[in-house]
Scaffold this motif. Structure first.
Motif, PDB file in Angstrom:
ATOM      1  N   UNK A 319     107.991  -8.287  39.369  1.00 33.19           N
ATOM      2  CA  UNK A 319     107.594  -9.179  38.286  1.00 33.19           C
ATOM      3  C   UNK A 319     107.121 -10.529  38.836  1.00 33.19           C
ATOM      4  N   UNK A 320     107.865 -11.023  39.836  1.00 39.79           N
ATOM      5  CA  UNK A 320     107.497 -12.322  40.409  1.00 39.79           C
ATOM      6  C   UNK A 320     106.193 -12.245  41.199  1.00 39.79           C
ATOM      7  N   UNK A 321     105.834 -11.049  41.666  1.00 43.75           N
ATOM      8  CA  UNK A 321     104.629 -10.942  42.498  1.00 43.75           C
ATOM      9  C   UNK A 321     103.354 -10.803  41.665  1.00 43.75           C
ATOM     10  N   UNK A 326      97.254 -10.668  40.401  1.00 40.86           N
ATOM     11  CA  UNK A 326      96.218 -10.778  39.381  1.00 40.86           C
ATOM     12  C   UNK A 326      96.252 -12.172  38.780  1.00 40.86           C
ATOM     13  N   UNK A 327      95.199 -12.960  39.030  1.00 41.19           N
ATOM     14  CA  UNK A 327      95.210 -14.335  38.553  1.00 41.19           C
ATOM     15  C   UNK A 327      95.252 -14.440  37.033  1.00 41.19           C
ATOM     16  N   UNK A 328      94.973 -13.324  36.341  1.00 37.25           N
ATOM     17  CA  UNK A 328      94.969 -13.401  34.883  1.00 37.25           C
ATOM     18  C   UNK A 328      96.373 -13.364  34.304  1.00 37.25           C
ATOM     19  N   UNK A 329      97.374 -12.995  35.121  1.00 31.94           N
ATOM     20  CA  UNK A 329      98.755 -13.021  34.640  1.00 31.94           C
ATOM     21  C   UNK A 329      99.199 -14.471  34.594  1.00 31.94           C
ATOM     22  N   UNK A 330      99.635 -14.906  33.421  1.00 37.93           N
ATOM     23  CA  UNK A 330      99.990 -16.315  33.258  1.00 37.93           C
ATOM     24  C   UNK A 330     101.423 -16.565  33.697  1.00 37.93           C
ATOM     25  N   UNK A 331     101.642 -17.766  34.162  1.00 39.29           N
ATOM     26  CA  UNK A 331     102.997 -18.166  34.542  1.00 39.29           C
ATOM     27  C   UNK A 331     103.781 -18.569  33.290  1.00 39.29           C
TER      28      UNK A 331
ATOM     29  N   UNK B 110      81.638 -10.291  36.935  1.00 42.34           N
ATOM     30  CA  UNK B 110      82.287 -10.977  38.050  1.00 42.34           C
ATOM     31  C   UNK B 110      83.673 -10.358  38.253  1.00 42.34           C
ATOM     32  N   UNK B 111      83.977 -10.055  39.492  1.00 41.70           N
ATOM     33  CA  UNK B 111      85.260  -9.439  39.835  1.00 41.70           C
ATOM     34  C   UNK B 111      86.403 -10.332  39.350  1.00 41.70           C
ATOM     35  N   UNK B 112      87.256  -9.830  38.430  1.00 46.68           N
ATOM     36  CA  UNK B 112      88.264 -10.681  37.804  1.00 46.68           C
ATOM     37  C   UNK B 112      89.339 -11.197  38.759  1.00 46.68           C
ATOM     38  N   UNK B 113      89.540 -10.538  39.886  1.00 49.13           N
ATOM     39  CA  UNK B 113      90.613 -10.975  40.774  1.00 49.13           C
ATOM     40  C   UNK B 113      90.087 -11.754  41.980  1.00 49.13           C
TER      41      UNK B 113
END
Lengths: 332, 328
Positions: A319-321, A326-331, B110-113
């Motif tokens: 979960x922490x990773x 994926x930058x779309x996962x929000x903190x 655009x590649x999302x990651x």
């Protein structure tokens, strides 16, 4: 600081609650069982020899104390936690009075060594081969590989393991049948190579099965990613194949793959019962099987507690990773 | 003006086969088109008329089930390239440095990651031997020239607004100064203000680089603003081709007339009429002229014969018996 508060703390408390609930269940379950371990031990002892009733009485008290069955349920519960935190899981009932923690401690290095290495090997192999097969569905080699893994996957694991044992331990006596190593435990080439030698068959059986599973999973994930606009666009621009496979396809399938990896690692504390039994490998899966046969529920519960902590911790780490993968996962 | 790309009698069909039943969708049927150097050519038409398929053929990105059944497509740079039979090396050689592509719906291209910076690096390093800091510098400078903040480079695609993402994609497609740029619906799914900005950006790049822009859009407003010449597609066929002024002032084909009629005008507040009927399914188009079931002037011959594309003078071409019959 804010990150710590909004992201780390809720997950950490979730982890704590999971362990709390899990351990409480391991406390309650054996107390609901119709068999009384103290009576059982006494009857085993008294069937071997006639005993003085007073001696029986004092032995009963000693056993109740040993098994943590003295006092009110609440006192028992508090004591249970106190002992757990000290690392005291009680005595084994089948190998009385060896502490459970010693049995687990003896088996753990074998299991962890075997499983960590096979999990990583099959994870990497499965992802690379599966992604290639998904990305190049017309390639002959990929098609052959696909057919092989699809045929291996539905074979029940114990059949695969038995076939290996029968072929390479019995008919062609290439590999040893029993144990984790031969010779005296020391850091020497001969001892270390005997570990590898003994673990070769169990490791192969595990790698083949789980590589097939991860191959199929990676191929399925890839088939959705290669239909995406960003892969098409990168192909239109003439990006090299390895760059697309590595940074555009695999990178985007990593989230579910990392979850799978984390949970597989978390599950190693319960061992792999079938592997260790079939190959007579001295890990905790083998101990668990023995415990089950002899109704040694202190041992069973000890291994269960380990596996609860293991899986909860793995889930926490996975979960922490997520935000790293994926930058779309929000903190949040 | 010199011709930079030329399509001759292109036929691009989607051929699918399932359970033994073959289905052929004639998305591009016998289209010939010349693209002149340094012009902006608009390709217009309603949804499902083969615009995007034509663009795929012009670009040479043909993947099954799409198949080129007939025709040729050529680029004329220093040397000529046969687009439909380029080798992998040739594709890598000319894409982005000579021919580039701004895709439809930059939402997902655009590649999302990957950070925008890394995507720029991937695309540039494929064609030029530059290291990461050089590509970052190059793209940063280029973005600034286009009036975009360098901050964009450090963002992930989902952190940008739709308009920003579209501009970043346009920058990504044009960073290596291609001579020929294909844009597929670059303004679709953007609000009107952002559309205006994107249109201006495209025009600015085209003028500064002296490149050729082929713009596919269903939006006649965008074409009126940008295009020098417009080609009108209907049901996989080219029905009219002329300079922008002629298309709007003097449309010859009944379909084009309807299209222009349907545009809102400032001084006219009456309701706009729509074209009767629906566009035909391309797996079973009507015989003869494909527009005849909806055409108010349909004649006998329209139901039997396919009207040829005839030059009416001054490069104004149309495929309609009404006009060509009059002329002969």
């Amino acid at each position: 600081m804010n990150l710590l508060k909004s992201y780390f703390l809720p997950r950490l408390s979730q982890w704590l609650i999971t362990i709390l609930v899990g351990v409480t269940v391991t406390f309650i379950l054996p107390r609901l069982l119709p068999t009384d371990p103290v009576e059982r031990t006494l009857s085993t002892l008294s069937s071997l020899q006639t005993m003085d009733p007073r001696a029986v009485e004092s032995l009963k008290e000693a056993l109740e104390d040993l098994y943590g069955l003295g006092g009110s349920p609440f006192e028992q519960y508090i004591n249970y936690w106190k002992r757990l935190i000290r690392g005291d899981l009680g005595p084994s009932m089948s190998a009385f009075p060896t502490p459970v923690i010693e049995i687990i401690g003896a088996g753990l290095p074998w299991t962890v060594g075997l499983l960590i290495s096979t999990i990583f090997i099959s994870w990497i192999l499965g992802i690379i081969l599966g992604t290639l097969a998904g990305y190049l569905p017309k390639n002959l080699w990929c098609q052959i590989m696909d057919k092989i893994f699809i045929s291996i996957y539905p074979i029940p694991y114990y059949i695969l393991a038995l076939i290996l044992v029968m072929s390479f331990c019995y008919h062609f006596q290439v590999f040893p049948l029993v144990g984790g190593a031969s010779g005296k435990p020391e850091i020497s080439w001969s001892y270390l190579s005997s570990i590898l030698w003994h673990s070769f068959l169990p490791a192969t059986s595990l790698i083949v099965g789980s590589t097939a599973f991860r191959f199929i999973m990676a191929k399925a994930l890839t088939s959705t990613i290669i239909a995406s606009d960003y892969v098409h666009y990168a192909e239109t621009a003439g990006l090299s194949r390895w760059r697309i496979v590595l940074f555009y396809v695999i990178r985007n399938t990593l989230l579910p793959q990392a979850t799978d990896l984390g949970l597989s690692i978390g599950a190693i504390f319960s061992g792999t019962v079938i592997t260790e039994v079939v190959f007579s490998y001295p890990g905790i899966g083998y101990s668990l099987y023995m415990g089950l046969l002899q109704a040694d529920f202190n041992l069973i519960l000890g291994i269960t507690v380990f596996s609860i902590v293991g899986i909860a911790t793995a889930a926490l780490l996975v979960d922490l990773s997520y935000p790293l993968l994926d930058p779309r996962v929000r903190y949040k | 003006m010199a011709i930079i790309a030329e399509a001759k009698h292109l036929k691009a069909y989607y051929i699918t086969q399932s359970y033994g039943i073959e289905r052929t969708v004639k998305a591009v049927d016998d289209i010939s088109l010349e693209i002149k150097e340094k012009e902006i050519l608009g390709i217009a038409g309603e949804s499902g008329c083969g615009k995007s398929t034509l663009l795929k053929a012009l670009l040479g990105t043909i993947d099954p089930p799409l198949k080129i059944v007939d025709g040729t497509m050529q680029y004329e740079f220093e040397e000529s390239y046969n687009v439909l039979s380029m080798s992998k090396d040739e594709i890598k050689q000319i894409r982005w440095t000579k021919v580039s592509y701004i895709p439809q719906g930059s939402m997902h291209v655009l590649n999302p990651v990957r950070k925008i910076r890394d995507t720029f690096h991937d695309f540039i390093a494929t064609h030029q031997n530059l290291n990461k800091s050089e590509t970052t510098q190059l793209s940063q400078d280029y973005l600034q020239k286009l009036g975009l903040s360098g901050q964009v480079m450090n963002a992930y695609p989902h952190q940008l607004s739709g308009g920003m993402r579209q501009r970043a994609t346009i920058a990504l497609a044009t960073i290596l100064s291609p001579k020929l740029v294909f844009a597929d619906e670059p303004t679709t799914a953007l609000d009107v203000l952002v559309q205006r900005g994107v249109v201006q950006l495209l025009k600015e790049i085209q003028q500064r680089e002296g490149s050729t822009l082929v713009l596919v859009s269903h939006d006649m407003g965008v074409h009126a603003n940008l295009a020098d010449r417009i080609a009108i597609l209907y049901a996989g066929k080219l029905v009219e081709e002329a300079d922008t002024r002629s298309i709007f002032k003097n449309p010859l084909h009944p379909y084009t007339q309807y299209l222009i009629e349907s545009l809102p005008r400032l001084d006219d507040k009456t309701e706009r009429s729509s074209i009767p009927g629906r566009p035909p399914a391309l797996d079973n188009p009507p015989e003869g002229c494909r527009f005849h079931p909806r055409c108010p002037h349909a004649m006998d011959i329209c139901t039997k014969e396919v009207p040829p594309l005839v030059d009416m003078g001054g490069g104004h071409k149309t495929a309609c018996f009404l006009v060509s019959e009059e002329k002969t």
